[in-house]
Write an enzyme that holds these catalytic residues in place. Structure first.
Site, PDB file in Angstrom:
ATOM      1  N   PHE A   1       0.843  -1.096   0.027  1.00 57.30           N
ATOM      2  CA  PHE A   1      -0.095   0.050  -0.129  1.00 57.30           C
ATOM      3  C   PHE A   1       0.896   1.256   0.235  1.00 57.30           C
ATOM      4  O   PHE A   1       1.883   1.132   0.974  1.00 57.30           O
ATOM      5  CB  PHE A   1      -0.967  -0.055   1.049  1.00 57.30           C
ATOM      6  CG  PHE A   1      -1.815   1.072   1.289  1.00 57.30           C
ATOM      7  CD1 PHE A   1      -3.127   0.934   0.428  1.00 57.30           C
ATOM      8  CD2 PHE A   1      -1.806   2.222   1.740  1.00 57.30           C
ATOM      9  CE1 PHE A   1      -4.022   1.755   0.260  1.00 57.30           C
ATOM     10  CE2 PHE A   1      -2.696   3.184   1.789  1.00 57.30           C
ATOM     11  CZ  PHE A   1      -3.814   2.994   0.927  1.00 57.30           C
TER      12      PHE A   1
ATOM     13  N   ASP B   1       2.082  -4.814   8.405  1.00 56.68           N
ATOM     14  CA  ASP B   1       1.061  -3.989   8.363  1.00 56.68           C
ATOM     15  C   ASP B   1      -0.144  -4.884   8.194  1.00 56.68           C
ATOM     16  O   ASP B   1      -0.143  -5.798   7.242  1.00 56.68           O
ATOM     17  CB  ASP B   1       1.283  -3.281   6.939  1.00 56.68           C
ATOM     18  CG  ASP B   1       0.194  -2.309   6.551  1.00 56.68           C
ATOM     19  OD1 ASP B   1      -0.857  -2.779   7.021  1.00 56.68           O
ATOM     20  OD2 ASP B   1       0.233  -1.266   6.076  1.00 56.68           O
TER      21      ASP B   1
ATOM     22  N   TYR C   1     -10.795   0.495  10.718  1.00 58.76           N
ATOM     23  CA  TYR C   1     -12.104   0.783   9.869  1.00 58.76           C
ATOM     24  C   TYR C   1     -12.530  -0.288   8.848  1.00 58.76           C
ATOM     25  O   TYR C   1     -13.678   0.032   8.079  1.00 58.76           O
ATOM     26  CB  TYR C   1     -12.193   2.271   9.501  1.00 58.76           C
ATOM     27  CG  TYR C   1     -10.830   2.480   8.524  1.00 58.76           C
ATOM     28  CD1 TYR C   1     -10.684   1.901   7.284  1.00 58.76           C
ATOM     29  CD2 TYR C   1      -9.795   2.992   9.128  1.00 58.76           C
ATOM     30  CE1 TYR C   1      -9.561   2.337   6.482  1.00 58.76           C
ATOM     31  CE2 TYR C   1      -8.670   3.714   8.444  1.00 58.76           C
ATOM     32  CZ  TYR C   1      -8.495   3.223   7.307  1.00 58.76           C
ATOM     33  OH  TYR C   1      -7.093   3.392   6.497  1.00 58.76           O
ATOM     34  N   LYS C   2     -11.684  -1.293   8.481  1.00 59.69           N
ATOM     35  CA  LYS C   2     -11.803  -2.161   7.576  1.00 59.69           C
ATOM     36  C   LYS C   2     -12.784  -3.451   8.127  1.00 59.69           C
ATOM     37  O   LYS C   2     -13.667  -3.246   8.566  1.00 59.69           O
ATOM     38  CB  LYS C   2     -10.594  -2.710   6.800  1.00 59.69           C
ATOM     39  CG  LYS C   2      -9.918  -1.663   6.024  1.00 59.69           C
ATOM     40  CD  LYS C   2      -8.611  -1.941   5.423  1.00 59.69           C
ATOM     41  CE  LYS C   2      -7.592  -0.999   4.890  1.00 59.69           C
ATOM     42  NZ  LYS C   2      -8.275  -0.360   3.821  1.00 59.69           N
TER      43      LYS C   2
ATOM     44  N   ARG D   1     -11.574  -4.819  -6.809  1.00 59.25           N
ATOM     45  CA  ARG D   1     -11.443  -5.639  -5.693  1.00 59.25           C
ATOM     46  C   ARG D   1     -12.738  -6.076  -5.006  1.00 59.25           C
ATOM     47  O   ARG D   1     -13.733  -5.171  -5.038  1.00 59.25           O
ATOM     48  CB  ARG D   1     -10.698  -4.899  -4.551  1.00 59.25           C
ATOM     49  CG  ARG D   1      -9.310  -4.488  -4.814  1.00 59.25           C
ATOM     50  CD  ARG D   1      -8.542  -3.768  -3.606  1.00 59.25           C
ATOM     51  NE  ARG D   1      -9.501  -2.785  -2.863  1.00 59.25           N
ATOM     52  CZ  ARG D   1      -9.016  -2.232  -1.736  1.00 59.25           C
ATOM     53  NH1 ARG D   1      -7.687  -2.740  -1.260  1.00 59.25           N
ATOM     54  NH2 ARG D   1      -9.622  -1.207  -1.240  1.00 59.25           N
TER      55      ARG D   1
HETATM   56  C1  LIG Z   1      -2.278  -2.022   3.825  1.00 62.66           C
HETATM   57  C2  LIG Z   1      -2.678  -0.634   4.229  1.00 62.66           C
HETATM   58  N1  LIG Z   1      -1.830   0.212   4.942  1.00 62.66           N
HETATM   59  C3  LIG Z   1      -1.944   1.568   5.443  1.00 62.66           C
HETATM   60  C4  LIG Z   1      -3.211   2.092   4.851  1.00 62.66           C
HETATM   61  C5  LIG Z   1      -3.479   3.509   5.361  1.00 62.66           C
HETATM   62  O1  LIG Z   1      -3.909   3.597   6.484  1.00 62.66           O
HETATM   63  P1  LIG Z   1      -4.205   5.032   7.239  1.00 62.66           P
HETATM   64  O2  LIG Z   1      -4.986   5.850   6.194  1.00 62.66           O
HETATM   65  O3  LIG Z   1      -4.872   4.739   8.470  1.00 62.66           O
HETATM   66  O4  LIG Z   1      -2.959   5.895   7.577  1.00 62.66           O
HETATM   67  C6  LIG Z   1      -4.227   1.239   4.142  1.00 62.66           C
HETATM   68  C7  LIG Z   1      -5.625   2.002   3.965  1.00 62.66           C
HETATM   69  O5  LIG Z   1      -6.158   1.253   3.077  1.00 62.66           O
HETATM   70  C8  LIG Z   1      -3.955   0.167   4.018  1.00 62.66           C
HETATM   71  O6  LIG Z   1      -4.755  -0.652   3.007  1.00 62.66           O
END
Ligand SMILES: Cc1ncc(COP(=O)(O)O)c(C=O)c1O
Length: 415
Positions: free
Chosen positions: A128, A200, A225-226, A374
């Site tokens: 990500f 992560d 939040y997911k 997705r």
């Molecule tokens: C794998 C991953 N890491 C980090 C994030 C971003 O997180 P945040 O917006 O809480 O910083 C996401 C968001 O979808 C994600 O899918």
């Protein structure tokens, strides 16, 4: 190949589903098939109850007293332990706070400080993007530090780990393909070279069982939040293994991480254990919504959740491949169950338009540039019959070319 179940057989699978009563706990708009719980989980009745109580009674009536009387001040750690339980972390190692991006920043600095004679961060070009962006930010603040990327500097992350590497930052489940890594094996490989690992878990927490302590992970971050259904913008979590607690430092040394925040001392003194990962005042209303969402998770058997998740994704893959084979979809996930998270992705040159057409017909997934559709599968509120319905609508959109309507090409800010 075994024959695919028909709708009657699929409805029988729903009737026999041990998790089916959980659906009642959520607020699901009528007629919607929601396949985007891997992006924003749905609301629950318990979360709304908590929000209402926090707003009307605690904020509305009790005001400042609620920091003590309603447990507001301790919530990052009390909720941290509850999230920790879902990711295999014994109590005292997880805090709910800030965003995943900010927690990545803190964890990367903490890991680099534990390996002061090393300069390299290993990450994935396919992670990500915020993970890479934050790693670039950390590198910019540490003279001599640099980044090695899987997919750029070597095809496999394992080949990038050597005695110069301080920390490996890696996504457990890839946000785009849903591919799942072997946490224990990669952690062991990093440790053999003296490196630390930050996992992560954004697409893991609430999606499948995981054992941070068992895998000897060093750090982890993730969002709530997911799959955990904490609500839009709900605070993230950060885990640091207890064996590192004595030596950890992180640069966002705000007063919430202080050993004695209400002594108002002139200088920073890090709090005990995971508390030192806190920085400033946390969003209490969001934490309260998360508290409600976690009440549901206390009742969930993670092994049963995983089994249903795999059942849903197996069925989706099989139905799409049978019914939509003629329309140029390219499977982007793993067929191997042990390498699959709780989402399935397909590429298509017109993925964006097809996804918009699906959403217009009440099947909500999402699009990730340049060409990925997705579909997230959340066992607590999805039925096998929802999977059937989603594929029926997808097939119809592809067969009729309904996605070619000009309105489906209009791009929104959030895809
Ligand atoms: C794998 C991953 N890491 C980090 C994030 C971003 O997180 P945040 O917006 O809480 O910083 C996401 C968001 O979808 C994600 O899918």
């Amino acid at each position: 190949m075994t024959a695919l179940p028909d709708l009657a057989a699929i409805e029988a699978m729903d009737a026999a589903d041990g998790l089916r009563a959980m659906r009642e706990r959520f607020i699901l708009p009528e007629g919607l098939v929601y396949l985007d719980g891997n992006s924003l989980g749905v609301a629950s009745k318990a979360a709304f109850t908590e929000l209402q109580a926090a707003a009307a009674e605690e904020w509305g009536q009790d005001l400042i007293r609620s920091w003590n009387t309603a447990g507001w001040f301790d919530m990052p750690l009390t909720l941290g332990d509850r999230v920790g339980r879902l990711v295999g972390a014994a109590a005292g190692q997880t805090a709910v706070c800030d965003t995943t991006s900010i927690n990545i920043y803190k964890a990367l600095h903490a890991a680099m400080a534990l390996r002061p004679d090393r300069t390299i961060i290993v990450a994935e070009a396919g992670s990500f993007p915020t993970d890479i962006y934050m790693a670039e930010g950390v590198v910019s603040t540490r003279p001599g530090a640099s980044l090695r990327l899987e997919g750029v500097d070597a095809p496999e992350i394992e080949d990038l780990i050597d005695g110069d590497v301080a920390v490996v930052l890696v996504n457990h489940v890839n946000y785009k393909s849903g591919e799942l890594r072997d946490m224990a094996a990669l952690t062991q490989k990093a440790h053999e070279h003296g490196a630390l690992v930050i996992w992560d878990l954004c697409h893991t927490a609430g999606a499948l069982p995981v054992d941070l302590d068992g895998a000897k992970a060093d750090f982890a971050v993730g969002c709530t939040y997911k799959y955990l259904n904490g609500g839009p913008g709900a605070p993230a979590f950060v885990y640091a293994a207890a064996r590192h607690h004595g030596a950890i430092s992180q640069p966002l040394s705000g007063w919430w991480g202080h050993a004695r925040p209400f002594a108002f001392e002139k200088h920073y003194a890090a709090g005990e254990g995971i508390r030192r990962f806190l920085c400033g005042t946390q969003p209490i209303l969001s934490l309260r919504a998360l508290k409600g969402a976690l009440d549901i998770w206390d009742e969930v058997d993670m092994a049963a959740l995983r089994e249903k998740s795999l059942g849903l994704t197996d069925l989706f893959i099989a139905l799409v491949e049978e019914k939509c084979a003629a329309y140029g979809l390219e499977f982007e996930s793993s067929r191997e169950r042990e390498k699959r998270g709780s989402q399935v992705s397909f590429r298509h040159p017109h993925a964006y338009e097809i996804m918009q057409a699906l959403i217009a017909r009440g099947v909500i997934g999402d699009f990730r540039a340049p060409s990925t559709m997705r579909f997230g599968f959340t066992p607590l509120y999805l039925r096998y019959a929802d999977v059937w319905r989603a594929v029926e609508i997808l097939e119809e959109i592809l067969r009729t070319g309904a996605w070619q309507d000009a309105r489906f090409a209009v791009r929104s800010a959030v895809t």
